[in-house]
Design a protein around this motif. Structure first.
Motif, PDB file in Angstrom:
ATOM      1  N   ALA A  26     -23.738 118.858 -66.259  1.00  0.00           N
ATOM      2  CA  ALA A  26     -23.679 118.939 -67.724  1.00  0.00           C
ATOM      3  C   ALA A  26     -23.186 117.620 -68.320  1.00  0.00           C
ATOM      4  O   ALA A  26     -23.722 117.144 -69.331  1.00  0.00           O
ATOM      5  CB  ALA A  26     -22.772 120.092 -68.153  1.00  0.00           C
ATOM      6  N   SER A  27     -22.186 117.021 -67.680  1.00  0.00           N
ATOM      7  CA  SER A  27     -21.656 115.745 -68.184  1.00  0.00           C
ATOM      8  C   SER A  27     -22.697 114.634 -68.095  1.00  0.00           C
ATOM      9  O   SER A  27     -22.801 113.794 -68.992  1.00  0.00           O
ATOM     10  CB  SER A  27     -20.402 115.357 -67.406  1.00  0.00           C
ATOM     11  N   ILE A  28     -23.483 114.647 -67.023  1.00  0.00           N
ATOM     12  CA  ILE A  28     -24.540 113.636 -66.866  1.00  0.00           C
ATOM     13  C   ILE A  28     -25.633 113.840 -67.912  1.00  0.00           C
ATOM     14  O   ILE A  28     -26.127 112.879 -68.517  1.00  0.00           O
ATOM     15  CB  ILE A  28     -25.125 113.707 -65.438  1.00  0.00           C
ATOM     16  N   ILE A  29     -26.024 115.109 -68.134  1.00  0.00           N
ATOM     17  CA  ILE A  29     -27.061 115.418 -69.139  1.00  0.00           C
ATOM     18  C   ILE A  29     -26.597 114.987 -70.527  1.00  0.00           C
ATOM     19  O   ILE A  29     -27.365 114.393 -71.293  1.00  0.00           O
ATOM     20  CB  ILE A  29     -27.397 116.922 -69.122  1.00  0.00           C
ATOM     21  N   VAL A  30     -25.338 115.280 -70.856  1.00  0.00           N
ATOM     22  CA  VAL A  30     -24.810 114.909 -72.171  1.00  0.00           C
ATOM     23  C   VAL A  30     -24.788 113.389 -72.335  1.00  0.00           C
ATOM     24  O   VAL A  30     -25.160 112.858 -73.384  1.00  0.00           O
ATOM     25  CB  VAL A  30     -23.391 115.489 -72.371  1.00  0.00           C
ATOM     26  N   GLU A  31     -24.369 112.673 -71.274  1.00  0.00           N
ATOM     27  CA  GLU A  31     -24.251 111.213 -71.384  1.00  0.00           C
ATOM     28  C   GLU A  31     -25.611 110.528 -71.524  1.00  0.00           C
ATOM     29  O   GLU A  31     -25.766 109.617 -72.337  1.00  0.00           O
ATOM     30  CB  GLU A  31     -23.516 110.650 -70.166  1.00  0.00           C
ATOM     31  N   TYR A  32     -26.591 110.968 -70.742  1.00  0.00           N
ATOM     32  CA  TYR A  32     -27.881 110.276 -70.742  1.00  0.00           C
ATOM     33  C   TYR A  32     -28.945 110.970 -71.593  1.00  0.00           C
ATOM     34  O   TYR A  32     -29.893 110.329 -72.037  1.00  0.00           O
ATOM     35  CB  TYR A  32     -28.392 110.135 -69.303  1.00  0.00           C
ATOM     36  N   ILE A  36     -24.888 109.539 -77.327  1.00  0.00           N
ATOM     37  CA  ILE A  36     -23.474 109.555 -77.680  1.00  0.00           C
ATOM     38  C   ILE A  36     -22.928 108.135 -77.694  1.00  0.00           C
ATOM     39  O   ILE A  36     -23.482 107.225 -77.079  1.00  0.00           O
ATOM     40  CB  ILE A  36     -22.666 110.431 -76.700  1.00  0.00           C
ATOM     41  N   LYS A  37     -21.814 107.968 -78.375  1.00  0.00           N
ATOM     42  CA  LYS A  37     -21.158 106.668 -78.432  1.00  0.00           C
ATOM     43  C   LYS A  37     -20.498 106.363 -77.088  1.00  0.00           C
ATOM     44  O   LYS A  37     -20.057 107.257 -76.389  1.00  0.00           O
ATOM     45  CB  LYS A  37     -20.108 106.656 -79.540  1.00  0.00           C
ATOM     46  N   SER A  38     -20.432 105.081 -76.759  1.00  0.00           N
ATOM     47  CA  SER A  38     -19.832 104.672 -75.489  1.00  0.00           C
ATOM     48  C   SER A  38     -18.361 105.080 -75.418  1.00  0.00           C
ATOM     49  O   SER A  38     -17.826 105.362 -74.344  1.00  0.00           O
ATOM     50  CB  SER A  38     -19.959 103.152 -75.310  1.00  0.00           C
ATOM     51  N   SER A  39     -17.715 105.135 -76.579  1.00  0.00           N
ATOM     52  CA  SER A  39     -16.300 105.521 -76.602  1.00  0.00           C
ATOM     53  C   SER A  39     -16.104 106.988 -76.225  1.00  0.00           C
ATOM     54  O   SER A  39     -15.051 107.378 -75.706  1.00  0.00           O
ATOM     55  CB  SER A  39     -15.701 105.270 -77.995  1.00  0.00           C
ATOM     56  N   ASP A  40     -17.138 107.807 -76.491  1.00  0.00           N
ATOM     57  CA  ASP A  40     -17.050 109.242 -76.175  1.00  0.00           C
ATOM     58  C   ASP A  40     -17.383 109.530 -74.716  1.00  0.00           C
ATOM     59  O   ASP A  40     -17.228 110.674 -74.263  1.00  0.00           O
ATOM     60  CB  ASP A  40     -18.001 110.043 -77.070  1.00  0.00           C
ATOM     61  N   ALA A  41     -17.878 108.507 -74.015  1.00  0.00           N
ATOM     62  CA  ALA A  41     -18.288 108.722 -72.619  1.00  0.00           C
ATOM     63  C   ALA A  41     -17.097 108.752 -71.663  1.00  0.00           C
ATOM     64  O   ALA A  41     -17.231 109.197 -70.526  1.00  0.00           O
ATOM     65  CB  ALA A  41     -19.259 107.619 -72.190  1.00  0.00           C
ATOM     66  N   GLY A  42     -15.920 108.297 -72.130  1.00  0.00           N
ATOM     67  CA  GLY A  42     -14.742 108.244 -71.260  1.00  0.00           C
ATOM     68  C   GLY A  42     -14.358 109.600 -70.703  1.00  0.00           C
ATOM     69  O   GLY A  42     -14.085 109.749 -69.504  1.00  0.00           O
ATOM     70  N   THR A  43     -14.364 110.617 -71.585  1.00  0.00           N
ATOM     71  CA  THR A  43     -14.023 111.978 -71.146  1.00  0.00           C
ATOM     72  C   THR A  43     -15.013 112.472 -70.101  1.00  0.00           C
ATOM     73  O   THR A  43     -14.625 113.114 -69.107  1.00  0.00           O
ATOM     74  CB  THR A  43     -14.024 112.938 -72.352  1.00  0.00           C
ATOM     75  N   LEU A  44     -16.275 112.163 -70.314  1.00  0.00           N
ATOM     76  CA  LEU A  44     -17.318 112.583 -69.367  1.00  0.00           C
ATOM     77  C   LEU A  44     -17.113 111.918 -68.011  1.00  0.00           C
ATOM     78  O   LEU A  44     -17.358 112.528 -66.967  1.00  0.00           O
ATOM     79  CB  LEU A  44     -18.706 112.241 -69.926  1.00  0.00           C
ATOM     80  N   HIS A  45     -16.649 110.671 -68.026  1.00  0.00           N
ATOM     81  CA  HIS A  45     -16.417 109.950 -66.773  1.00  0.00           C
ATOM     82  C   HIS A  45     -15.248 110.553 -65.991  1.00  0.00           C
ATOM     83  O   HIS A  45     -15.279 110.602 -64.759  1.00  0.00           O
ATOM     84  CB  HIS A  45     -16.158 108.468 -67.057  1.00  0.00           C
ATOM     85  N   LEU A 167     -34.441 116.975 -74.775  1.00  0.00           N
ATOM     86  CA  LEU A 167     -33.252 116.140 -74.915  1.00  0.00           C
ATOM     87  C   LEU A 167     -33.528 115.012 -75.905  1.00  0.00           C
ATOM     88  O   LEU A 167     -34.622 114.428 -75.890  1.00  0.00           O
ATOM     89  CB  LEU A 167     -32.842 115.561 -73.562  1.00  0.00           C
ATOM     90  N   PRO A 168     -32.580 114.684 -76.779  1.00  0.00           N
ATOM     91  CA  PRO A 168     -32.806 113.623 -77.777  1.00  0.00           C
ATOM     92  C   PRO A 168     -33.259 112.292 -77.175  1.00  0.00           C
ATOM     93  O   PRO A 168     -34.038 111.559 -77.789  1.00  0.00           O
ATOM     94  CB  PRO A 168     -31.428 113.489 -78.444  1.00  0.00           C
ATOM     95  N   ALA A 169     -32.782 111.981 -75.970  1.00  0.00           N
ATOM     96  CA  ALA A 169     -33.124 110.704 -75.339  1.00  0.00           C
ATOM     97  C   ALA A 169     -34.567 110.655 -74.856  1.00  0.00           C
ATOM     98  O   ALA A 169     -35.067 109.588 -74.506  1.00  0.00           O
ATOM     99  CB  ALA A 169     -32.188 110.429 -74.164  1.00  0.00           C
ATOM    100  N   ALA A 170     -35.260 111.789 -74.841  1.00  0.00           N
ATOM    101  CA  ALA A 170     -36.629 111.832 -74.317  1.00  0.00           C
ATOM    102  C   ALA A 170     -37.672 111.436 -75.356  1.00  0.00           C
ATOM    103  O   ALA A 170     -38.791 111.060 -74.998  1.00  0.00           O
ATOM    104  CB  ALA A 170     -36.950 113.228 -73.780  1.00  0.00           C
ATOM    105  N   THR A 171     -37.320 111.532 -76.641  1.00  0.00           N
ATOM    106  CA  THR A 171     -38.279 111.230 -77.704  1.00  0.00           C
ATOM    107  C   THR A 171     -37.769 110.122 -78.610  1.00  0.00           C
ATOM    108  O   THR A 171     -36.554 109.936 -78.764  1.00  0.00           O
ATOM    109  CB  THR A 171     -38.568 112.484 -78.550  1.00  0.00           C
ATOM    110  N   VAL A 172     -38.691 109.405 -79.210  1.00  0.00           N
ATOM    111  CA  VAL A 172     -38.341 108.279 -80.079  1.00  0.00           C
ATOM    112  C   VAL A 172     -37.550 108.758 -81.286  1.00  0.00           C
ATOM    113  O   VAL A 172     -36.556 108.136 -81.690  1.00  0.00           O
ATOM    114  CB  VAL A 172     -39.615 107.536 -80.522  1.00  0.00           C
ATOM    115  N   GLU A 173     -37.971 109.875 -81.880  1.00  0.00           N
ATOM    116  CA  GLU A 173     -37.294 110.408 -83.063  1.00  0.00           C
ATOM    117  C   GLU A 173     -36.088 111.269 -82.711  1.00  0.00           C
ATOM    118  O   GLU A 173     -35.347 111.701 -83.595  1.00  0.00           O
ATOM    119  CB  GLU A 173     -38.282 111.224 -83.897  1.00  0.00           C
ATOM    120  N   GLY A 174     -35.906 111.549 -81.417  1.00  0.00           N
ATOM    121  CA  GLY A 174     -34.759 112.339 -80.996  1.00  0.00           C
ATOM    122  C   GLY A 174     -34.944 113.829 -81.119  1.00  0.00           C
ATOM    123  O   GLY A 174     -33.997 114.598 -80.950  1.00  0.00           O
TER     124      GLY A 174
END
Length: 586
Positions: A26-32, A36-45, A167-174
């Protein structure tokens, strides 16, 4: 340690690691998958690191409670190698000799910590995949019928693909609607190529790679992939698993199942790699960068061999960059033919025992099915090309020179039976050409191939069966071999059911769509035959029309017999015969 205590510990630890795995993925799916902002990725890491610690502790605990520790290590050698690497990396880092840091320095990365996170995420994904593959062996050991297992594997892949494309990252418009994501996923997994949104412009690189993965899995079958890697991880297959795979792969020699799976994947990747290299060499100067040219070449090579028909050009192969690049289009056509021939046919040509020498002359002795497949494929390509040239020479081919007309006719004949690529505008073809393509799309590829349709062998059996009836013969003979009557009956039923599903699909589409009947029928034949060609109707389909086409693609890919069997309980063989009585059909 008592057996009961050992089982309780194993059960509890398995629950913990499953929960951890779900959190990790789930954390990997959310990150990629989400932007999300890079600052929010810390918790996922932090979650990622925690999951890795749980994985390591779990495998150490499993090894500790295992009765036969050597056998446990052998059956989990892949995980043990990864854990050993982690410990070695930790030890080297203590002495400032970190391998990861050296890799980061070689790649000129500023943030080495991020590289550690990436490696950790890869370990999580690999760990989950390895666990899933071992579960695949349990599925093979279950009582599930091969047809149902085959269908459920396709359904599972389609569902996963649908949510991946959403997933938003899969399409240009999200964003993309559920129906369009389902349609695209089904089209990819069923190696069709019909699209409701433009693959080239609507999806990001991540989305395009997801689509490519879906039609690669769909072309070979999810069970083929998972079983091969499960063999690699566990070290082999039992008799029961071999018998089930014998049904799935239609391989007569049960003992050769592992070898067949290895050949199948090796042949696939070698052909796709060679095809991609030729496509890249022939088109590299047509694109703005080497990286773009390489990705386009790989995508189209895999798409062609899998008979998927997906293209990264908005106009498909009508795009000026490749339309008149005859090396590119010819390579695509050869890949289509090889994928459509089927793996049994390709493998039979690679067996040296089929090649004999007599009085200085080489003789190739091929199985009956291989001979039928090769002859019917050649005849259908020649017939389709000649007919297309004759019907379209004053229409879609009128502005081409003689060579270009012949080349375009050949290419359209090849692609018509399952691939879905096109170098001419099918929205402009004449009605007789459309009817011709109904037949070609209905026949499709060959057994064991990556394409759809009723298969060339079914068409050949119906043809020879008709001749046998007209000549009043009791059996059907092909190349001095008698074909069992039950095979002829299955061919008739398969063709009849296919006609029924296509006709019913056309009927439903005439209700949901306001379009010309020829275009509607073309869409239905193309979807059921997993071809992917369209006369321009696909992107105009209503919500209901898209669902109908999705069902046609799915039934066409898995086969009408296998589809219906899913809803039927297993029937026992009859050990008696009832009195016969004739019924007139004249």
């Amino acid at each position: 340690m008592k057996k009961e205590l050992r089982e309780n510990i194993a059960r509890f630890s398995k629950i913990i690691v499953i929960i951890s795995s779900l959190l990790g993925i789930a954390s990997i799916i959310v990150e990629y998958g989400f932007r999300i902002k890079s600052s929010d990725a810390g918790t996922l890491h932090f979650i990622t690191i925690g999951v890795i610690i749980v994985f390591i502790l779990y495998h150490i605990l499993q090894l500790y409670i295992a009765e036969d520790k050597v056998a446990h290590i052998k059956s989990h050698k892949f995980e043990m190698i990864i854990i050993s690497f982690i410990f070695i990396e930790g030890l080297l880092s203590f002495f400032n000799l970190s391998l990861v840091e050296r890799i980061g320095a070689a790649l000129k990365l500023k943030d080495i910590t991020y590289l550690y996170i990436v490696f950790a995420q890869i370990f999580i994904v690999v760990g989950i995949i390895s666990g899933t593959l071992r579960y695949n062996i349990k599925l093979l050991q279950s009582q599930i019928h091969p047809s149902r297992l085959f269908i459920f594997s396709f359904l599972f892949t389609i569902i996963v693909g649908t949510f991946a494309l959403m997933l938003p990252a899969a399409t240009v418009e999200g964003k993309i609607s559920f129906v369009d994501a389902l349609f695209t996923s089904t089209s990819a997994v069923c190696v069709t190529g019909l699209i409701t949104v433009d693959t080239a412009t609507y999806f990001t690189t991540f989305g395009k790679m997801t689509i490519m993965a879906l039609f690669q899995i769909g072309g070979l079958g999810l069970m083929t992939f998972t079983t091969f890697f499960a063999i690699f991880l566990s070290g082999g297959l039992g008799i029961k698993e071999r018998i089930l795979l014998h049904d799935l792969l239609e391989e007569e020699n049960i003992g050769a199942i592992t070898k067949v799976l290895t050949y199948l994947l090796a042949i696939t990747f070698i052909i796709e790699a060679v095809g991609a290299a030729i496509l890249f060499y022939s088109s590299r100067n047509s694109f703005d960068s080497i990286e773009n040219a390489a990705f386009i070449s790989i995508f189209h090579s895999v798409s062609a061999f899998c008979n998927a028909g997906f293209s990264l050009f908005t106009m498909n192969l009508m795009d000026p960059a490749v339309r008149y690049n005859h090396v590119f289009t010819t390579t695509i056509s050869i890949l289509i033919i090889l994928g459509g021939l089927g793996f049994p046919t390709i493998i039979s040509f690679l067996k040296f025992k089929n090649i004999t020498s007599k009085m200085g002359k080489l003789s190739i002795k091929l199985p009956l099915q291989t001979r039928i497949v090769v002859v019917s494929t050649i005849l259908l390509i020649v017939f389709g090309a000649a007919s297309f040239y004759f019907l379209e020479q004053h229409n879609t081919l009128k502005n081409l020179n003689l060579f270009e007309k012949l080349n375009a006719s050949y290419f359209q004949s090849v692609t018509a039976r399952t691939a879905g690529f096109n170098t001419i505008d099918f929205g402009l073809i004449t009605t007789p050409t459309a009817v011709l393509f109904f037949l070609l799309m209905f026949i499709g590829a060959s057994p064991g191939g990556t394409g759809g349709g009723v298969k060339t062998t079914t068409f050949a059996l119906l043809f020879y069966g008709s001749i046998a009836i007209l000549k009043n013969k009791k059996e059907v003979y092909i190349y001095n071999r008698a074909i069992p009557n039950e095979i002829i009956i299955k061919a008739l039923i398969k063709a009849g059911l296919s006609i029924f599903f296509i006709t019913f699909g056309i009927f439903l589409l005439t209700i949901t769509e306001r379009a010309d009947l020829t275009k509607v029928a073309f869409e239905a034949f193309s979807a059921f035959g997993t071809v992917g060609l369209s006369m321009g109707l696909t992107q105009e389909l209503t919500w209901g029309g898209k669902i109908i086409v999705v069902l046609l693609m799915f039934i066409g890919r898995v086969g009408p017999l296998a589809f219906l069997y899913t809803f039927m309980s297993g029937a026992k063989e009859d050990y008696y015969e009832l009195p016969h009585e004739n019924i007139s059909i004249l």
